[in-house]
Scaffold this motif. Structure first.
Motif, short mmCIF file in Angstrom:
data_model
loop_
_atom_site.label_atom_id
_atom_site.label_comp_id
_atom_site.label_asym_id
_atom_site.label_seq_id
_atom_site.Cartn_x
_atom_site.Cartn_y
_atom_site.Cartn_z
N UNK A 193 0.82 -1.21 0.00
CA UNK A 193 0.00 0.00 0.00
C UNK A 193 0.86 1.26 0.00
N UNK A 194 2.03 1.17 -0.58
CA UNK A 194 3.00 2.25 -0.75
C UNK A 194 3.59 2.71 0.59
N UNK A 195 2.74 3.16 1.51
CA UNK A 195 3.22 3.61 2.81
C UNK A 195 3.52 2.46 3.75
N UNK A 196 2.74 1.38 3.62
CA UNK A 196 2.89 0.24 4.51
C UNK A 196 2.35 -0.99 3.80
N UNK A 197 2.62 -2.15 4.40
CA UNK A 197 2.09 -3.39 3.84
C UNK A 197 3.18 -4.40 3.52
N UNK A 198 2.75 -5.55 3.05
CA UNK A 198 3.67 -6.63 2.73
C UNK A 198 4.48 -6.30 1.47
N UNK A 199 5.64 -6.91 1.28
CA UNK A 199 6.47 -6.62 0.10
C UNK A 199 5.73 -6.89 -1.19
N UNK A 200 5.86 -5.96 -2.11
CA UNK A 200 5.06 -6.01 -3.35
C UNK A 200 5.86 -5.36 -4.48
N UNK A 201 5.80 -5.93 -5.66
CA UNK A 201 6.49 -5.32 -6.79
C UNK A 201 5.74 -4.05 -7.22
N UNK A 202 6.51 -2.98 -7.44
CA UNK A 202 5.94 -1.69 -7.83
C UNK A 202 6.45 -1.30 -9.23
N UNK A 203 5.83 -0.28 -9.79
CA UNK A 203 6.26 0.21 -11.10
C UNK A 203 7.08 1.48 -10.93
N UNK A 204 8.31 1.49 -11.38
CA UNK A 204 9.12 2.70 -11.25
C UNK A 204 8.55 3.85 -12.08
N UNK A 205 8.70 5.06 -11.61
CA UNK A 205 8.24 6.24 -12.35
C UNK A 205 9.03 6.36 -13.65
#
Length: 351
Positions: free
Chosen positions: A302-314
């Motif tokens: 959830x960006x601020x908190x949460x389990x590790x998750x793959x994100x999309x770089x800007x």
């Protein structure tokens, strides 16, 4: 291990694996070290202050390696009072006595001489399966420059890690290791393209921090491009911890001792924040999960908190032209050229 089965409290067996963590005497670096050692890894714990290094080493011995526990500190099976009742809180669980180990190494990432000396020592201690480039400055001090004339935040967060990663590349290559650069969610909070990397003009402490994290993310992705192109079997990726704060973090003597006021204020931010222990979950997954790949960005779900998750770089941090410009700048500033050809040969010789 399948992605949907990942549990940061039950890491895969890391026995026989070796990692170096920068800035591991406090915060994210310390808790990442705890998690790695608990899973059986050998970790080189680094920092610039000998007393803090000793305190962090002693804490690992107490909390992870089975030495005596001090009153008021959580253990592997027992979350701290502030974490009680929250699912998933508490340090990583284990069902057997840990087989991991830890050693200390003095390292100041703002000082190129310190980096060269530490890297020379680390090179003699064998291959590295992972390098966690975590050390950094968030709140810029009054002193704006290093002894070498570089802007302090950029030198500590960016130039020092660029130099260290290049110095230790062959140690990573011989075992197909991985480097993880510490990013930040702040990199999406406006236009902070590092046109003036060391802020000779228009300096502000906030811009110094965010711009350094933009540069770190750009370099982490650019490094992976260059490693692939050179045939070096080392992955480079970026991970960020979300909004991880000390007042939400278990107390550890000599490592994390927030005041009552800090506890009170930070706990008011419970809906949007997490502990540094939880923030380290993402860093550790990026470092050890076999399914993670180079060039990726990882953060809390959830960006601020949460389990590790793959994100999309800007888009900005994925720009290869910006990557090339920053790479050249760092090479000139540090006088370090990554030994891509030697690293590729080192892996072949091992086969």
């Amino acid at each position: 291990m399948a992605r949907n089965a990942w549990d940061p409290r039950r890491l895969p067996d890391l026995t026989g694996r070796r990692y170096l963590v920068t800035g591991s005497t406090r915060g994210l670096g310390y808790f990442a070290t705890e998690q790695l050692v608990r899973a059986g890894a050998h970790v080189i714990l680094t920092g610039r202050n000998p007393n803090r290094l000793a305190a962090a080493h002693a804490a690992i011995e107490r909390r992870v390696l089975g030495a005596s526990r001090l009153p008021g500190e959580g253990t592997a099976a027992e979350p701290s009072a502030q974490d009680a009742g929250e699912p998933g809180h508490g340090v990583a669980e284990t069902r057997h006595r840990p087989t991991g180990s830890v050693e200390t190494l003095l390292l100041d990432t703002s000082n190129f001489g310190s980096i060269r000396a530490a890297a020379a020592t680390a090179r003699t201690r064998g291959p590295l399966h992972g390098l966690l480039l975590n050390a950094g400055i968030v709140h810029a001090p009054r002193q704006r420059q290093t002894a070498g004339g570089h802007e302090l935040v950029f030198a500590t967060n960016v130039l020092g890690h660029f130099s260290l990663a290049g110095e230790l590349l062959q140690n990573l290559a011989v075992v197909g290791g991985r480097m993880v650069w510490l990013g930040s969610m702040s990199t999406v909070m406006g236009d902070y393209e590092p046109v003036d990397p060391e802020l000779v003009h228009d300096y502000s402490p906030w811009r110094a921090y965010v711009q350094s994290k933009v540069a770190t993310t750009v370099l982490g992705i650019e490094a992976d491009r260059r490693l692939r192109a050179a045939g070096v079997p080392v992955a480079s990726l970026v991970a960020h911890p979300g909004y991880a704060i000390s007042g939400r973090t278990p107390g550890v003597r000599g490592v994390n001792e927030p005041s009552r006021l800090t506890r009170f204020v930070d706990n008011l931010q419970t809906p949007i924040a997490q502990s540094k222990e939880h923030g380290a979950y993402t860093l550790v997954r990026a470092l050890v999960d076999a399914e993670v790949e180079g060039g990726q960005l990882w953060g809390p779900r959830f960006v601020l908190h949460g389990t590790p998750h793959r994100a999309k770089p800007a888009r900005l941090v994925r720009d290869p032209e910006l990557g090339a410009r920053l790479w050249e700048y760092c090479e000139n500033a540090t006088r370090v050229r990554w030994p891509f050809e030697k690293a590729a040969r080192a892996r072949r010789r091992l086969r």
